[in-house]
Design a protein around this motif. Structure first.
Motif, PDB file in Angstrom:
ATOM      1  N   ASP A   3       0.833  -1.196   0.000  1.00  0.00           N
ATOM      2  CA  ASP A   3       0.000   0.000   0.000  1.00  0.00           C
ATOM      3  C   ASP A   3       0.870   1.249   0.000  1.00  0.00           C
ATOM      4  N   ARG A   4       0.424   2.275  -0.704  1.00  0.00           N
ATOM      5  CA  ARG A   4       1.139   3.536  -0.724  1.00  0.00           C
ATOM      6  C   ARG A   4       1.027   4.221   0.637  1.00  0.00           C
ATOM      7  N   ALA A   5       2.098   4.865   1.039  1.00  0.00           N
ATOM      8  CA  ALA A   5       2.076   5.593   2.306  1.00  0.00           C
ATOM      9  C   ALA A   5       1.252   6.867   2.147  1.00  0.00           C
ATOM     10  N   ARG A   6       0.517   7.193   3.186  1.00  0.00           N
ATOM     11  CA  ARG A   6      -0.315   8.397   3.193  1.00  0.00           C
ATOM     12  C   ARG A   6       0.194   9.437   4.176  1.00  0.00           C
ATOM     13  N   ALA A   7       1.142   9.049   5.011  1.00  0.00           N
ATOM     14  CA  ALA A   7       1.678   9.965   6.020  1.00  0.00           C
ATOM     15  C   ALA A   7       3.147   9.650   6.253  1.00  0.00           C
ATOM     16  N   PHE A 151       5.730   2.749  17.885  1.00  0.00           N
ATOM     17  CA  PHE A 151       5.191   2.844  16.525  1.00  0.00           C
ATOM     18  C   PHE A 151       3.665   2.792  16.533  1.00  0.00           C
ATOM     19  N   GLU A 152       3.095   2.000  17.428  1.00  0.00           N
ATOM     20  CA  GLU A 152       1.638   1.936  17.538  1.00  0.00           C
ATOM     21  C   GLU A 152       1.065   3.297  17.913  1.00  0.00           C
ATOM     22  N   ARG A 153       1.658   3.926  18.921  1.00  0.00           N
ATOM     23  CA  ARG A 153       1.180   5.239  19.346  1.00  0.00           C
ATOM     24  C   ARG A 153       1.400   6.280  18.256  1.00  0.00           C
ATOM     25  N   ALA A 154       2.531   6.206  17.583  1.00  0.00           N
ATOM     26  CA  ALA A 154       2.836   7.170  16.536  1.00  0.00           C
ATOM     27  C   ALA A 154       1.809   7.106  15.409  1.00  0.00           C
ATOM     28  N   CYS A 155       1.442   5.907  15.012  1.00  0.00           N
ATOM     29  CA  CYS A 155       0.443   5.755  13.945  1.00  0.00           C
ATOM     30  C   CYS A 155      -0.919   6.255  14.399  1.00  0.00           C
ATOM     31  N   GLN A 156      -1.252   6.013  15.645  1.00  0.00           N
ATOM     32  CA  GLN A 156      -2.515   6.520  16.185  1.00  0.00           C
ATOM     33  C   GLN A 156      -2.542   8.045  16.141  1.00  0.00           C
ATOM     34  N   GLU A 157      -1.432   8.661  16.527  1.00  0.00           N
ATOM     35  CA  GLU A 157      -1.371  10.118  16.563  1.00  0.00           C
ATOM     36  C   GLU A 157      -1.420  10.732  15.166  1.00  0.00           C
ATOM     37  N   ILE A 158      -0.808  10.051  14.202  1.00  0.00           N
ATOM     38  CA  ILE A 158      -0.800  10.590  12.842  1.00  0.00           C
ATOM     39  C   ILE A 158      -2.097  10.261  12.108  1.00  0.00           C
ATOM     40  N   GLY A 159      -2.886   9.320  12.681  1.00  0.00           N
ATOM     41  CA  GLY A 159      -4.204   9.027  12.139  1.00  0.00           C
ATOM     42  C   GLY A 159      -4.217   8.097  10.942  1.00  0.00           C
ATOM     43  N   GLU A 160      -3.225   7.202  10.848  1.00  0.00           N
ATOM     44  CA  GLU A 160      -3.167   6.252   9.735  1.00  0.00           C
ATOM     45  C   GLU A 160      -2.794   4.867  10.249  1.00  0.00           C
ATOM     46  N   GLN A 161      -3.226   3.844   9.512  1.00  0.00           N
ATOM     47  CA  GLN A 161      -2.800   2.491   9.817  1.00  0.00           C
ATOM     48  C   GLN A 161      -1.308   2.357   9.495  1.00  0.00           C
ATOM     49  N   PRO A 162      -0.614   1.466  10.200  1.00  0.00           N
ATOM     50  CA  PRO A 162       0.824   1.309   9.946  1.00  0.00           C
ATOM     51  C   PRO A 162       1.171   1.087   8.483  1.00  0.00           C
ATOM     52  N   LYS A 163       0.367   0.332   7.765  1.00  0.00           N
ATOM     53  CA  LYS A 163       0.691   0.037   6.365  1.00  0.00           C
ATOM     54  C   LYS A 163       0.644   1.279   5.483  1.00  0.00           C
ATOM     55  N   HIS A 164       0.080   2.357   5.996  1.00  0.00           N
ATOM     56  CA  HIS A 164      -0.018   3.596   5.232  1.00  0.00           C
ATOM     57  C   HIS A 164       0.938   4.671   5.737  1.00  0.00           C
ATOM     58  N   ASP A 170      17.585   7.452  10.760  1.00  0.00           N
ATOM     59  CA  ASP A 170      18.972   7.173  10.379  1.00  0.00           C
ATOM     60  C   ASP A 170      19.538   5.954  11.102  1.00  0.00           C
ATOM     61  N   ASP A 171      18.714   5.272  11.894  1.00  0.00           N
ATOM     62  CA  ASP A 171      19.165   4.150  12.713  1.00  0.00           C
ATOM     63  C   ASP A 171      18.582   2.841  12.171  1.00  0.00           C
ATOM     64  N   ASP A 172      19.458   1.926  11.761  1.00  0.00           N
ATOM     65  CA  ASP A 172      18.997   0.647  11.209  1.00  0.00           C
ATOM     66  C   ASP A 172      18.100  -0.107  12.181  1.00  0.00           C
ATOM     67  N   ARG A 173      18.441  -0.063  13.448  1.00  0.00           N
ATOM     68  CA  ARG A 173      17.671  -0.796  14.455  1.00  0.00           C
ATOM     69  C   ARG A 173      16.237  -0.264  14.529  1.00  0.00           C
ATOM     70  N   VAL A 174      16.097   1.040  14.437  1.00  0.00           N
ATOM     71  CA  VAL A 174      14.769   1.654  14.461  1.00  0.00           C
ATOM     72  C   VAL A 174      13.991   1.287  13.198  1.00  0.00           C
ATOM     73  N   ILE A 175      14.666   1.295  12.070  1.00  0.00           N
ATOM     74  CA  ILE A 175      13.996   0.942  10.813  1.00  0.00           C
ATOM     75  C   ILE A 175      13.497  -0.494  10.863  1.00  0.00           C
ATOM     76  N   SER A 181       6.691  -3.587  12.822  1.00  0.00           N
ATOM     77  CA  SER A 181       5.393  -3.095  13.279  1.00  0.00           C
ATOM     78  C   SER A 181       4.457  -2.770  12.126  1.00  0.00           C
ATOM     79  N   GLY A 182       4.879  -3.079  10.905  1.00  0.00           N
ATOM     80  CA  GLY A 182       3.997  -2.932   9.753  1.00  0.00           C
ATOM     81  C   GLY A 182       4.131  -1.645   8.983  1.00  0.00           C
ATOM     82  N   LEU A 183       5.065  -0.772   9.362  1.00  0.00           N
ATOM     83  CA  LEU A 183       5.272   0.472   8.643  1.00  0.00           C
ATOM     84  C   LEU A 183       6.269   0.268   7.510  1.00  0.00           C
ATOM     85  N   SER A 184       6.272   1.165   6.563  1.00  0.00           N
ATOM     86  CA  SER A 184       7.335   1.210   5.563  1.00  0.00           C
ATOM     87  C   SER A 184       8.487   1.975   6.188  1.00  0.00           C
ATOM     88  N   GLY A 185       9.626   1.324   6.349  1.00  0.00           N
ATOM     89  CA  GLY A 185      10.769   1.958   6.991  1.00  0.00           C
ATOM     90  C   GLY A 185      11.874   2.238   5.998  1.00  0.00           C
TER      91      GLY A 185
END
Length: 205
Positions: A3-7, A151-164, A170-175, A181-185
């Motif tokens: 899915d294309r990212a929206r946020a 990541f769950e809280r961040a997606c809730q705050e931005i108002g999008e599902q993780p897949k979007h 800049d940190d590989d571990r974070v990516i 968690s289902g985000l595009s990193g």
């Protein structure tokens, strides 16, 4: 196809903010500390983690750093105090231009960063407060990247599902954590890949 990212969720240090190492080096030379002693001490996990997780204040963190330096108490406190102005850093202009272009295209942008209670003041000083739609601070959330809860809280705050959501850091571990968690990193190494990131967000050329 994915899915294309929206946020966009974007990191601060190493992406939107950069640091000149010269002032820190000057402090270390002045006080006879080994190279990178200040940063390495601050990043010691037993000091860094509670500072990022909202368990201690930035001032308390810096006091612990001073206590651990191989100097007498007065010199250690002075060295840490002289380092503080350099911790503000400066805005990375190409990253800010990217953020602005994403928002101009109608996509939400969140700043998602491991930080202390000085974050809001730093954002004001850097002129970044109004440049994003939402600020996700590990200190305020009391959980730091790359924990799944962040990541769950961040997606809730931005108002999008993780897949979007596109997460840029800049940190590989974070990516890796974001992707788990289902985000595009995407790992930021510089502005040369902005055209690709724009495609991920389905923005016009």
């Amino acid at each position: 196809m994915r899915d294309r990212a929206r946020a966009l969720l974007i990191d601060l240090d190493g992406v939107l903010r950069r640091f000149d190492p010269a002032p820190m080096i000057a402090v270390e030379v002045k006080y006879g500390l080994k190279p990178a002693a200040l940063l390495e001490t601050a990043m010691s996990w037993d000091l860094y983690r509670p500072a990022m997780a909202g368990e201690i204040t930035d001032a308390e963190w810096m006091k612990l750093v001073a206590d651990r330096l191989p100097l007498d108490a007065a010199e250690a406190a002075a060295a840490v105090a002289e380092w503080q102005p350099a911790r503000l850093g400066e805005v990375e202009p190409e990253a800010l231009e990217f953020v602005r272009s994403v928002r101009a295209a109608g996509r939400k942008v969140g700043l998602a960063t491991n930080a202390t209670d000085r974050l809001r003041g730093d954002l004001d000083a850097l002129g970044l407060t109004g440049e994003v739609d939402v600020v996700l601070s590990s200190w305020e959330l009391e959980v730091h990247k790359p924990a799944p809860e962040f990541f769950e809280r961040a997606c809730q705050e931005i108002g999008e599902q993780p897949k979007h959501v596109l997460f840029v850091d800049d940190d590989d571990r974070v990516i890796r954590g974001a992707r788990s968690s289902g985000l595009s990193g995407y790992r930021w190494t510089g502005a040369e890949h902005v055209p690709y990131l724009r495609k991920v967000l389905d923005l016009p050329d």
